[in-house]
Design an enzyme around this catalytic site. Structure first.
Site, mmCIF file in Angstrom:
data_model
loop_
_atom_site.group_PDB
_atom_site.id
_atom_site.type_symbol
_atom_site.label_atom_id
_atom_site.label_comp_id
_atom_site.label_asym_id
_atom_site.label_seq_id
_atom_site.Cartn_x
_atom_site.Cartn_y
_atom_site.Cartn_z
ATOM 1 N N GLU A 111 -79.309 53.245 -97.923
ATOM 2 C CA GLU A 111 -79.609 53.636 -96.532
ATOM 3 C C GLU A 111 -78.277 54.017 -95.911
ATOM 4 O O GLU A 111 -77.407 53.150 -95.763
ATOM 5 C CB GLU A 111 -80.216 52.454 -95.762
ATOM 6 C CG GLU A 111 -81.538 51.955 -96.298
ATOM 7 C CD GLU A 111 -82.691 52.886 -96.024
ATOM 8 O OE1 GLU A 111 -82.515 53.865 -95.273
ATOM 9 O OE2 GLU A 111 -83.769 52.643 -96.578
ATOM 10 N N CYS A 151 -77.730 54.036 -87.044
ATOM 11 C CA CYS A 151 -77.791 55.121 -88.032
ATOM 12 C C CYS A 151 -78.811 56.182 -87.638
ATOM 13 O O CYS A 151 -78.627 57.357 -87.945
ATOM 14 C CB CYS A 151 -78.090 54.556 -89.396
ATOM 15 S SG CYS A 151 -79.493 53.452 -89.374
ATOM 16 N N GLY A 202 -65.006 45.240 -99.431
ATOM 17 C CA GLY A 202 -65.766 46.135 -100.293
ATOM 18 C C GLY A 202 -65.031 46.482 -101.581
ATOM 19 O O GLY A 202 -65.624 46.453 -102.668
ATOM 20 N N VAL A 261 -64.708 42.371 -103.831
ATOM 21 C CA VAL A 261 -65.972 41.715 -104.208
ATOM 22 C C VAL A 261 -67.147 42.707 -104.245
ATOM 23 O O VAL A 261 -68.026 42.597 -105.103
ATOM 24 C CB VAL A 261 -66.297 40.512 -103.293
ATOM 25 C CG1 VAL A 261 -65.362 39.364 -103.569
ATOM 26 C CG2 VAL A 261 -66.277 40.871 -101.825
ATOM 27 N N GLY A 262 -67.129 43.696 -103.341
ATOM 28 C CA GLY A 262 -68.194 44.705 -103.360
ATOM 29 C C GLY A 262 -68.142 45.490 -104.659
ATOM 30 O O GLY A 262 -69.173 45.733 -105.304
ATOM 31 N N GLY A 275 -66.182 38.977 -98.287
ATOM 32 C CA GLY A 275 -64.951 39.621 -98.749
ATOM 33 C C GLY A 275 -64.993 41.112 -98.523
ATOM 34 O O GLY A 275 -65.890 41.636 -97.857
HETATM 35 P P1 NAD Z 1 -69.215 51.104 -95.031
HETATM 36 O O1 NAD Z 1 -69.823 51.937 -96.090
HETATM 37 O O2 NAD Z 1 -67.774 51.219 -94.797
HETATM 38 O O3 NAD Z 1 -69.460 49.568 -95.341
HETATM 39 C C1 NAD Z 1 -70.745 49.061 -95.636
HETATM 40 C C2 NAD Z 1 -70.598 47.934 -96.620
HETATM 41 O O4 NAD Z 1 -70.115 48.466 -97.849
HETATM 42 C C3 NAD Z 1 -69.607 46.836 -96.178
HETATM 43 O O5 NAD Z 1 -70.131 45.571 -96.522
HETATM 44 C C4 NAD Z 1 -68.387 47.170 -97.014
HETATM 45 O O6 NAD Z 1 -67.570 46.065 -97.283
HETATM 46 C C5 NAD Z 1 -69.020 47.687 -98.309
HETATM 47 N N1 NAD Z 1 -68.131 48.512 -99.116
HETATM 48 C C6 NAD Z 1 -67.141 49.328 -98.668
HETATM 49 N N2 NAD Z 1 -66.512 49.895 -99.726
HETATM 50 C C7 NAD Z 1 -67.121 49.431 -100.848
HETATM 51 C C8 NAD Z 1 -66.920 49.644 -102.250
HETATM 52 N N3 NAD Z 1 -65.948 50.436 -102.706
HETATM 53 N N4 NAD Z 1 -67.731 49.019 -103.116
HETATM 54 C C9 NAD Z 1 -68.706 48.204 -102.669
HETATM 55 N N5 NAD Z 1 -68.933 47.937 -101.370
HETATM 56 C C10 NAD Z 1 -68.156 48.546 -100.459
HETATM 57 O O7 NAD Z 1 -70.066 51.364 -93.732
HETATM 58 P P2 NAD Z 1 -69.856 50.716 -92.302
HETATM 59 O O8 NAD Z 1 -68.733 51.417 -91.647
HETATM 60 O O9 NAD Z 1 -69.795 49.239 -92.386
HETATM 61 O O10 NAD Z 1 -71.247 51.066 -91.627
HETATM 62 C C11 NAD Z 1 -71.479 52.208 -90.872
HETATM 63 C C12 NAD Z 1 -72.308 53.215 -91.651
HETATM 64 O O11 NAD Z 1 -73.542 52.652 -92.053
HETATM 65 C C13 NAD Z 1 -72.674 54.424 -90.849
HETATM 66 O O12 NAD Z 1 -72.417 55.577 -91.598
HETATM 67 C C14 NAD Z 1 -74.165 54.291 -90.627
HETATM 68 O O13 NAD Z 1 -74.864 55.467 -90.430
HETATM 69 C C15 NAD Z 1 -74.601 53.576 -91.824
HETATM 70 N N6 NAD Z 1 -75.839 52.844 -91.578
HETATM 71 C C16 NAD Z 1 -76.994 53.292 -92.147
HETATM 72 C C17 NAD Z 1 -78.191 52.641 -91.921
HETATM 73 C C18 NAD Z 1 -79.469 53.108 -92.547
HETATM 74 O O14 NAD Z 1 -80.392 52.326 -92.629
HETATM 75 N N7 NAD Z 1 -79.585 54.331 -92.983
HETATM 76 C C19 NAD Z 1 -78.219 51.520 -91.115
HETATM 77 C C20 NAD Z 1 -77.034 51.103 -90.528
HETATM 78 C C21 NAD Z 1 -75.844 51.772 -90.797
#
Ligand code: NAD
Length: 471
Positions: A244, A278, A202, A205-206, A200
């Site tokens: 992360e 990342c 963020g 469900v997040g 679902g």
């Molecule tokens: P995002 O933060 O938009 O989403 C990540 C997850 O968080 C998704 O499952 C999303 O549904 C959930 N999410 C979004 N809003 C939420 C909320 N309000 N409450 C709870 N959960 C929520 O990130 P993205 O666009 O999917 O991923 C890209 C980012 O991830 C980049 O900034 C990248 O650098 C970072 N990243 C970091 C690492 C690391 O290990 N440091 C690894 C991979 C990616």
């Protein structure tokens, strides 16, 4: 896969008849799957199942945990081809790389924990005290789409090994490999409720997962923006967090380095997974008098990376994962031109012959100014910034000059000098003269890149509380 329309709760595949989320093929833009846009009720059921399973699983024997992880490892190996193709289609990583990284790394990481667990000290003596390491409780795992199974495995394997129970909310853009994982776990001896998957968005469900009082830890990988929301939510309830997040990592090429090798290493790293990594080395710092030569070498390196169909064995650069990500990256390339940096290669137009799918040209900017938006903000696409510096101190200042601190690289003919400079970078890892990636070494960020560490024993310790018995 038959279960994509369902959630996995309390050891059962639970049907969902509500709204769904489209999953697109990155190389064509076609819809290839639909998964549940579940509601808060489904997430609450999954959390209740994980909560109920915790008492028994936290007391399970190490042999029981190892047996389940061995079964998981065998399943990951058996379904590796399917995992690679699934992630290749969803994310756009070329199939050859996806086979090694997206499918191979999850099995490798599971193996590292299997090797470590028999000797891991879950208790130790300290004077008249016995110090015990106890599972933290129900863990909410929230993951992104760029390395979708790898990031899930880095959380659920050590969590389950620690005796925690888990609720996973995978990324909307690339959820299918998490379903393969759930199917594998369903075929193991893992007791019901220990692992749950709810698909679902963020915001629904997040949000339920990060705020629920029964969840004692949130392990998150994703954007710094979402990580901030999680940190705020966790503060209200004193939950443990492991975050992360993003990066803007610098590759510092010192004057005595082999310039051609350093530029090649930096470009390859920057373009891995079309820059959707990342730890990507997206800022290449070069001595000012070598700037033009470095730009020429970088332009020649990206010219060899023509974007193509990720399903073809010979493709080295695939599309981006989504239309939204492609548009964001193109906006950054336009911003780079507006900010007045030198466009050395690439540009905002779609690459030739790529009218379908989410393709972007590999792009290099030269003379990028420290402090500019292009230099400071995470782009998450195939865009390299070349930044001239005056001397070593200037290079270190620029390298450390963003809010992030995830990764970095230093290149020098003098190994001691390279190591000394590496020790001044405020980042969680530094690659010295192209040192190999090590799945046993801790991975994580300083500053806005993260809190906590994954991989190896550090990744396991995140899921353990400490109790001392005074005897
Ligand atoms: P995002 O933060 O938009 O989403 C990540 C997850 O968080 C998704 O499952 C999303 O549904 C959930 N999410 C979004 N809003 C939420 C909320 N309000 N409450 C709870 N959960 C929520 O990130 P993205 O666009 O999917 O991923 C890209 C980012 O991830 C980049 O900034 C990248 O650098 C970072 N990243 C970091 C690492 C690391 O290990 N440091 C690894 C991979 C990616």
């Amino acid at each position: 896969m038959n279960n994509l329309s369902k959630n996995y709760i309390n050891g059962e595949w639970v049907s969902w008849s509500g709204p769904t989320l489209d999953v697109h093929e990155a190389g064509t833009g076609d819809v290839i799957a639909k998964v549940p846009a579940s509601g808060r009720d489904e997430m609450e059921q999954a959390i209740a199942a994980a909560d109920a399973a915790f008492a028994d699983w936290s007391e399970s024997s190490l042999d029981q945990r190892i047996k389940v992880l061995e079964q998981l490892h065998a399943g990951l190996k058996e379904r590796a081809g399917e995992i690679a193709e699934t992630v290749c289609r969803e994310v756009g990583m070329p199939i050859k790389l996806a086979t090694g990284i997206q499918a191979g790394l999850p099995a490798t990481i599971t193996k590292t924990y299997l090797r470590m667990l028999p000797d891991f000290p879950f208790s130790e003596q300290c004077g008249n005290s016995e110090v015990q390491y106890a599972p933290v409780g129900v863990v909410g795992c929230i993951t992104p789409w760029n390395y979708p199974l790898h990031q899930v495995i880095l959380k659920i394997v050590p969590a389950i090994a620690a005796g925690c129970t888990v609720v996973l909310k995978p990324a909307e853009i690339a959820p299918q490999s998490a379903y393969i994982l759930a199917e594998i776990l369903d075929g193991t001896d893992l007791p019901k409720g220990v692992f749950n998957l709810v698909s679902g968005e963020g915001q629904t469900v997040g949000d339920t997962l990060i705020k629920h009082p029964a969840v004692r830890m949130v392990s998150f990988t994703g954007s710094t923006r979402t990580g901030g929301l999680i940190a705020h939510a966790a503060a209200d309830d004193f939950k443990r967090i492991a975050l992360e997040m993003g990066g803007k990592s610098a590759s510092v090429i010192l004057p005595d380095a082999n310039l051609a090798a350093a530029v090649k290493g930096t470009v390859n790293n920057c373009l891995l997974n079309s820059g959707q990594t990342c730890t990507a080395l997206t800022r290449m710092l070069v001595p000012a008098d070598l700037h033009d030569e470095a730009c020429e070498l970088a332009a020649a390196a990206v010219a060899r990376m023509t974007p193509g169909n990720p399903l073809e064995e010979t493709t080295r650069l695939g599309p981006l994962a989504s239309a939204q990500q492609r548009d964001k990256v193109i906006d950054y390339i336009k911003l780079g031109i507006e900010e007045g940096h030198t466009l050395v290669a690439g540009g905002p137009e779609a690459p030739e012959g790529c009218d379908k799918g989410y393709f972007v040209k590999a792009t290099v900017f030269g003379n990028v100014k420290p402090g500019s938006r292009l230099e400071q903000e995470e782009i998450f696409g195939p865009v390299l910034c070349v930044i001239p510096y005056q001397d070593e101190a200037d290079a270190i200042r620029i390298a450390n000059g963003t809010q992030y601190g995830l990764s970095g690289a230093v290149w020098s003919a003098d190994a001691d000098r390279a190591k000394k400079v590496a020790g001044k970078l405020r980042t969680g890892q530094v690659f010295v003269n192209g040192g190999d990636f090590n799945p046993l070494a801790p991975f994580g960020g300083f500053g806005h890149s993260g809190i906590g560490r994954e991989f190896g024993k550090w990744g396991l310790e995140e899921f353990l509380e400490v109790r001392s018995l005074q005897l």
